[in-house]
Design an enzyme around this catalytic site. Structure first.
Site, PDB file in Angstrom:
ATOM      1  N   GLY A  11       0.838  -1.205   0.000  1.00  0.00           N
ATOM      2  CA  GLY A  11       0.000   0.000   0.000  1.00  0.00           C
ATOM      3  C   GLY A  11       0.871   1.252   0.000  1.00  0.00           C
ATOM      4  N   ARG A  21      13.647  10.045  -2.648  1.00  0.00           N
ATOM      5  CA  ARG A  21      14.470  11.232  -2.956  1.00  0.00           C
ATOM      6  C   ARG A  21      15.741  11.246  -2.105  1.00  0.00           C
ATOM      7  NH1 ARG A  21      14.753  16.007  -0.025  1.00  0.00           N
ATOM      8  NH2 ARG A  21      15.201  17.928  -1.178  1.00  0.00           N
ATOM      9  N   ALA A  22      15.546  11.035  -0.789  1.00  0.00           N
ATOM     10  CA  ALA A  22      16.698  11.097   0.121  1.00  0.00           C
ATOM     11  C   ALA A  22      17.691   9.977  -0.191  1.00  0.00           C
ATOM     12  CB  ALA A  22      16.221  10.998   1.570  1.00  0.00           C
ATOM     13  N   ASP A 103       5.151  -4.918   5.997  1.00  0.00           N
ATOM     14  CA  ASP A 103       5.783  -6.187   6.387  1.00  0.00           C
ATOM     15  C   ASP A 103       5.777  -7.222   5.266  1.00  0.00           C
ATOM     16  OD1 ASP A 103       3.007  -6.624   6.724  1.00  0.00           O
ATOM     17  OD2 ASP A 103       3.391  -8.248   8.145  1.00  0.00           O
ATOM     18  N   GLY A 104       4.749  -7.198   4.393  1.00  0.00           N
ATOM     19  CA  GLY A 104       4.736  -8.122   3.260  1.00  0.00           C
ATOM     20  C   GLY A 104       5.939  -7.850   2.361  1.00  0.00           C
ATOM     21  N   THR A 126       4.162   2.524   5.546  1.00  0.00           N
ATOM     22  CA  THR A 126       2.753   2.113   5.599  1.00  0.00           C
ATOM     23  C   THR A 126       2.020   3.008   6.587  1.00  0.00           C
ATOM     24  OG1 THR A 126       1.244   0.419   6.458  1.00  0.00           O
ATOM     25  CG2 THR A 126       3.512   0.242   7.164  1.00  0.00           C
ATOM     26  N   ASP A 128      -0.298   2.206   8.393  1.00  0.00           N
ATOM     27  CA  ASP A 128      -0.861   1.430   9.511  1.00  0.00           C
ATOM     28  C   ASP A 128      -0.064   1.501  10.815  1.00  0.00           C
ATOM     29  OD1 ASP A 128      -2.821   0.665   7.792  1.00  0.00           O
ATOM     30  OD2 ASP A 128      -2.042  -1.345   7.428  1.00  0.00           O
ATOM     31  N   ASP A 130       2.147  -0.596  11.755  1.00  0.00           N
ATOM     32  CA  ASP A 130       1.996  -1.954  12.298  1.00  0.00           C
ATOM     33  C   ASP A 130       3.287  -2.764  12.301  1.00  0.00           C
ATOM     34  OD1 ASP A 130       2.195  -2.167   9.577  1.00  0.00           O
ATOM     35  OD2 ASP A 130       0.527  -3.547   9.322  1.00  0.00           O
ATOM     36  N   ARG A 163     -25.702  15.423  17.331  1.00  0.00           N
ATOM     37  CA  ARG A 163     -25.723  14.055  16.809  1.00  0.00           C
ATOM     38  C   ARG A 163     -24.591  13.198  17.349  1.00  0.00           C
ATOM     39  NH1 ARG A 163     -26.864  15.654  10.574  1.00  0.00           N
ATOM     40  NH2 ARG A 163     -29.066  15.149  10.579  1.00  0.00           N
ATOM     41  N   ALA A 187     -12.359  11.857  20.724  1.00  0.00           N
ATOM     42  CA  ALA A 187     -13.469  10.892  20.567  1.00  0.00           C
ATOM     43  C   ALA A 187     -13.880  10.317  21.928  1.00  0.00           C
ATOM     44  CB  ALA A 187     -13.033   9.761  19.648  1.00  0.00           C
ATOM     45  N   GLU A 188     -15.164  10.030  22.060  1.00  0.00           N
ATOM     46  CA  GLU A 188     -15.665   9.424  23.305  1.00  0.00           C
ATOM     47  C   GLU A 188     -15.415   7.919  23.309  1.00  0.00           C
ATOM     48  OE1 GLU A 188     -17.268  11.972  21.859  1.00  0.00           O
ATOM     49  OE2 GLU A 188     -17.094  13.356  23.556  1.00  0.00           O
TER      50      GLU A 188
HETATM   51  P1  ADP Z   1       2.803  -4.426   2.552  1.00  0.00           P
HETATM   52  O1  ADP Z   1       4.220  -4.430   2.138  1.00  0.00           O
HETATM   53  O2  ADP Z   1       2.222  -3.055   2.594  1.00  0.00           O
HETATM   54  O3  ADP Z   1       2.573  -5.224   3.812  1.00  0.00           O
HETATM   55  P2  ADP Z   1       1.676  -6.647   1.035  1.00  0.00           P
HETATM   56  O4  ADP Z   1       1.470  -7.506   2.226  1.00  0.00           O
HETATM   57  O5  ADP Z   1       0.601  -6.598   0.015  1.00  0.00           O
HETATM   58  O6  ADP Z   1       1.941  -5.119   1.403  1.00  0.00           O
HETATM   59  O7  ADP Z   1       3.032  -7.140   0.340  1.00  0.00           O
HETATM   60  C1  ADP Z   1       3.536  -6.494  -0.811  1.00  0.00           C
HETATM   61  C2  ADP Z   1       4.183  -7.523  -1.717  1.00  0.00           C
HETATM   62  O8  ADP Z   1       5.281  -8.139  -1.035  1.00  0.00           O
HETATM   63  C3  ADP Z   1       3.284  -8.686  -2.122  1.00  0.00           C
HETATM   64  O9  ADP Z   1       2.445  -8.393  -3.222  1.00  0.00           O
HETATM   65  C4  ADP Z   1       4.298  -9.738  -2.491  1.00  0.00           C
HETATM   66  O10 ADP Z   1       4.824  -9.504  -3.779  1.00  0.00           O
HETATM   67  C5  ADP Z   1       5.416  -9.498  -1.471  1.00  0.00           C
HETATM   68  N1  ADP Z   1       5.263 -10.424  -0.338  1.00  0.00           N
HETATM   69  C6  ADP Z   1       4.316 -10.382   0.629  1.00  0.00           C
HETATM   70  N2  ADP Z   1       4.458 -11.415   1.493  1.00  0.00           N
HETATM   71  C7  ADP Z   1       5.510 -12.139   1.046  1.00  0.00           C
HETATM   72  C8  ADP Z   1       6.160 -13.327   1.504  1.00  0.00           C
HETATM   73  N3  ADP Z   1       5.758 -13.982   2.596  1.00  0.00           N
HETATM   74  N4  ADP Z   1       7.234 -13.769   0.785  1.00  0.00           N
HETATM   75  C9  ADP Z   1       7.645 -13.116  -0.315  1.00  0.00           C
HETATM   76  N5  ADP Z   1       7.082 -11.990  -0.786  1.00  0.00           N
HETATM   77  C10 ADP Z   1       6.031 -11.491  -0.127  1.00  0.00           C
HETATM   78  O1  F6P Z   2      -1.861  -1.380   4.624  1.00  0.00           O
HETATM   79  C1  F6P Z   2      -2.354  -0.124   4.316  1.00  0.00           C
HETATM   80  C2  F6P Z   2      -3.847  -0.168   4.098  1.00  0.00           C
HETATM   81  O2  F6P Z   2      -4.261   1.143   3.743  1.00  0.00           O
HETATM   82  C3  F6P Z   2      -4.684  -0.699   5.251  1.00  0.00           C
HETATM   83  O3  F6P Z   2      -4.898   0.223   6.294  1.00  0.00           O
HETATM   84  C4  F6P Z   2      -5.961  -1.072   4.538  1.00  0.00           C
HETATM   85  O4  F6P Z   2      -6.674  -2.030   5.265  1.00  0.00           O
HETATM   86  C5  F6P Z   2      -5.448  -1.619   3.236  1.00  0.00           C
HETATM   87  O5  F6P Z   2      -4.173  -1.030   3.016  1.00  0.00           O
HETATM   88  C6  F6P Z   2      -6.333  -1.345   2.048  1.00  0.00           C
HETATM   89  O6  F6P Z   2      -5.756  -1.957   0.947  1.00  0.00           O
HETATM   90  P1  F6P Z   2      -6.260  -1.694  -0.548  1.00  0.00           P
HETATM   91  O7  F6P Z   2      -5.760  -0.372  -0.974  1.00  0.00           O
HETATM   92  O8  F6P Z   2      -5.646  -2.813  -1.318  1.00  0.00           O
HETATM   93  O9  F6P Z   2      -7.751  -1.721  -0.505  1.00  0.00           O
END
Ligand code: ADP
Ligand code: F6P
Length: 321
Positions: A11, A21-22, A103-104, A126, A128, A130, A163, A187-188
């Site tokens: 994302g 850039r940096a 993390d992906g 990201t 998130d 996370d 509201r 926010a409450e």
């Molecule tokens: P993000 O990096 O924001 O967490 P994704 O989870 O969609 O987003 O991962 C981005 C890309 O990284 C995936 O489309 C895939 O190509 C690669 N990727 C994700 N998980 C793995 C994995 N376990 N092993 C290898 N490549 C991965």
């Molecule tokens: O990981 C970033 C994020 O914006 C999440 O907060 C959200 O759940 C997800 O990506 C949405 O993904 P997509 O743009 O593929 O709908």
């Protein structure tokens, strides 16, 4: 190391351009050749890369999104996909790759490093927030400020019409956007995936607050915490209110990065290059802890247990009473 490449993956997040850039300008200042890979891992597999010069990243620091584009690439999860990506790098003589993503994307970087010996540096990009090994990820601050600006507008009309509003924000597994924007926006109720909540109790509390003379209330819901329509239906029926729903969606992912994200991106980009050119460095994740920029091995960064800011959540509970 003479040639490196940079890609953005997963994302998009405000600050990705500032990081590219940096990193580009730092690498050029060390005499490296720099390539920008388009559409993340997919572009690397397909050989879509171009040389980056100082001017290639002009006028980028303030732009949201990623000029390199981003993509999700199922093929790269396979060894065959990774081999194709490696062949592109070999053909260009590129020895190191900087990856801006979540993390992906970092898991992909670890595979490329473990299976083909490519030195990879991950910059956490990201909205998130996370990734547990770093205090902050790129784009989080901007996204929270975008949510805050929407909350400020909402508060005006909530007050006028007396509201209850529910704002749904992003965060499937991590409630940080909801938590930070909820606290900063007054926010409450803050509903996040990390903490169970009781809709009966929330409904009772809304009834009590009405009896006390409180005329408007704000609920911030992280998308992963529950189904907004079901939550609203339940509370409306129980508390006799008519909650207005605002689903912010992808507006949270765009926008010009805040000062905090621009500075973070710049520090991350510089550190990624400084690490990648060290003879004895290993594939690493760049991050920030206590305002100090760090680099730790990728596998260590990925094995950090999921963390949650209990203190901040505790504060939100006190202030919402
Ligand atoms: P993000 O990096 O924001 O967490 P994704 O989870 O969609 O987003 O991962 C981005 C890309 O990284 C995936 O489309 C895939 O190509 C690669 N990727 C994700 N998980 C793995 C994995 N376990 N092993 C290898 N490549 C991965
Ligand atoms: O990981 C970033 C994020 O914006 C999440 O907060 C959200 O759940 C997800 O990506 C949405 O993904 P997509 O743009 O593929 O709908």
């Amino acid at each position: 190391m003479k040639k490196i490449a940079i890609l953005t993956s997963g994302g998009d997040a405000p600050g990705m351009n500032a990081a590219v850039r940096a990193a580009t300008r730092t690498a050029l200042s060390y005499g490296l050749e720099v390539y920008g890979i388009e559409r993340g891992w997919d572009g690397l597999i397909k050989g879509q890369l171009n040389k980056l010069e100082t001017r290639s990243v002009s006028d980028m620091i303030q732009r949201g999104g990623t000029f390199l584009k981003t993509a999700r690439c199922p093929e790269f999860v396979t060894l065959e996909g990774q081999r194709k990506a490696f062949e592109t790098l070999e053909a260009y003589g590129i020895e190191g790759v900087i990856i801006v993503g979540g993390d992906g994307s970092f898991r992909g970087a670890k595979d490329l490093s473990d299976n083909f010996g490519v030195k990879c540096m991950g910059i956490p990009g990201t909205i998130d927030n996370d990734l547990a090994y770093t205090d902050y990820t790129l784009g989080f601050d901007t996204a929270v400020n975008t949510v805050l600006s929407a909350i400020s507008n909402l508060r005006d009309t909530m007050q006028s019409h007396e509201r209850v509003s529910l704002v749904e924000v992003m965060g499937r597994h991590c409630g940080d956007i909801a938590l930070y924007a909820g606290i900063a926006g007054g926010a409450e109720y803050i509903l996040i995936p990390e903490k169970p909540f009781d809709l009966n109790q929330i409904s009772k509390s809304l009834i009590k607050s009405k009896l006390r003379g409180k005329t408007s209330n704000l609920i911030v819901l992280a998308e992963g915490a529950g189904n907004r329509d079901e939550i609203v239906k339940f509370i409306n029926e129980m508390a006799g209110v008519n909650i207005k729903i605002t689903h912010l969606g992808h507006v949270q992912r765009g926008g010009s990065p805040t000062m905090a994200d621009r500075i973070l991106a710049t520090r991350f980009g510089v550190k990624a290059v400084e690490e990648i050119i060290k003879d004895d460095s290993v594939s690493s994740a760049i991050g920030i802890r206590g305002n100090k920029v760090i680099a730790i091995p990728l596998d260590e960064a990925l094995s950090y247990p999921k963390s949650f800011n209990e203190d901040l959540y505790g504060i939100s509970q006190i202030l919402s009473k």
